[in-house]
Design an enzyme around this catalytic site. Structure first.
Site, PDB file in Angstrom:
ATOM      1  N   ASP A  63       1.004  -1.109   0.049  1.00 16.15           N
ATOM      2  CA  ASP A  63       0.084  -0.061  -0.026  1.00 16.15           C
ATOM      3  C   ASP A  63       0.874   1.272   0.049  1.00 16.15           C
ATOM      4  OD1 ASP A  63      -1.819   2.077   0.358  1.00 16.15           O
ATOM      5  OD2 ASP A  63      -2.579   1.371   2.397  1.00 16.15           O
ATOM      6  N   SER A 143      -0.910  12.706 -15.559  1.00 15.87           N
ATOM      7  CA  SER A 143      -2.297  12.960 -16.287  1.00 15.87           C
ATOM      8  C   SER A 143      -2.477  14.156 -17.159  1.00 15.87           C
ATOM      9  CB  SER A 143      -3.578  12.601 -15.313  1.00 15.87           C
ATOM     10  OG  SER A 143      -4.786  12.962 -16.115  1.00 15.87           O
ATOM     11  N   TYR A 158      -8.410  15.330  -7.845  1.00 20.83           N
ATOM     12  CA  TYR A 158      -7.494  14.442  -8.545  1.00 20.83           C
ATOM     13  C   TYR A 158      -6.641  15.193  -9.462  1.00 20.83           C
ATOM     14  CZ  TYR A 158      -6.168  11.243 -12.113  1.00 20.83           C
ATOM     15  OH  TYR A 158      -5.490  10.214 -13.063  1.00 20.83           O
ATOM     16  N   LYS A 162      -2.248  15.441  -9.350  1.00 19.83           N
ATOM     17  CA  LYS A 162      -1.369  15.293 -10.580  1.00 19.83           C
ATOM     18  C   LYS A 162      -0.723  16.376 -10.990  1.00 19.83           C
ATOM     19  CE  LYS A 162      -2.624  10.952 -11.508  1.00 19.83           C
ATOM     20  NZ  LYS A 162      -1.674   9.865 -11.470  1.00 19.83           N
TER      21      LYS A 162
END
Length: 246
Positions: A63, A143, A158, A162
């Site tokens: 993890d 991304s 999100y 990135k």
């Protein structure tokens, strides 16, 4: 790619999607890959499917948001594989949420994996690369949403997570001045993966109607980066599906 035969790569988030595609490519080119993910059984399935390849895959449960888990995973790599030549920071999550009334726990989870997890893995891998003193490559799977934020309901933090990766990569380049370790990033547009299907906006049916990349397209970019001469730094690659307009 011949100079990478027998060399060790660590791929995070190797159980599915882009991580699995990159893992397949590296193993097929003769590399020894430590595949890290929470769903270790998925990597073991992938390991069995790659038994005929010239390289080798090892499944390691990890993890990346947990420091002890990351430390243990890289300790296993050092003890059993010797060092790390390539790190692919691919592990990433997204939680459909909102900046206005979202759950801070969801926000924290995204940053813990996408940003802190990347930092933890990079720290451990770079330590081993520097101890070995040779050529090393860090590839961050970023991304395009971190550069140009699309209107996707629930995208929340999100894109910001990135965007942070871009800054972290440049900071790392500064810190690694004078070494043979290169830092690069791949920023794809919309990729048909589990992550996107997790959004209510993108059911499998809806996703099929959009221009998308395949995970294998991103894997091809990773191989291109590794195929370049040691003195060539591919700083960033942007991949977009033909017809994507945002």
């Amino acid at each position: 790619m011949d100079r990478w035969i027998g060399k060790v790569a660590v791929v995070t988030g190797a159980s599915a999607g882009i991580g699995a595609a990159i893992t397949k490519q590296l193993v097929s080119h003769g590399m020894v890959v430590a595949g890290l993910a929470r769903r270790v059984e998925k990597i073991k399935e992938l390991e069995q499917s790659l038994e005929e390849c010239s390289g080798k895959l090892y499944a390691i449960e990890c993890d990346v948001s947990n420091e002890e888990s990351v430390t243990a995973a890289f300790a296993w790599v050092q003890e059993n594989l010797g060092s790390v030549n390539v790190l692919v920071n691919n592990a990433g999550i997204s939680k459909e949420s909102s900046l206005i009334d979202g759950n801070p726990e969801d926000w924290r989870a995204v940053f813990d994996v996408n940003v802190l997890g990347l930092c933890l893995c990079t720290k451990e891998a770079v330590r081993l690369m520097r101890e070995a003193g040779g050529e090393g490559v860090v590839i961050n799977v970023n991304s395009f949403a971190g550069e140009r934020v699309p209107f996707i309901p629930g995208f929340s933090v999100y894109p910001a997570s990135k965007r942070a990766i871009t800054a972290l990569a440049q900071t790392l380049r500064h810190e690694l001045t004078g070494t043979q370790i290169r830092v690069t990033g791949i920023s794809p547009g919309l990729v048909a993966t589990e992550l996107m299907v997790s959004y209510s906006t993108y059911s499998e049916e809806a996703l099929a109607s959009f221009p998308t990349l395949d995970p294998e397209d991103v894997a091809t970019a990773a191989i291109f980066i590794l195929s370049c001469a040691p003195h060539v730094v591919v700083q960033d690659i942007v991949l977009r599906p033909l017809g994507e307009s945002w």
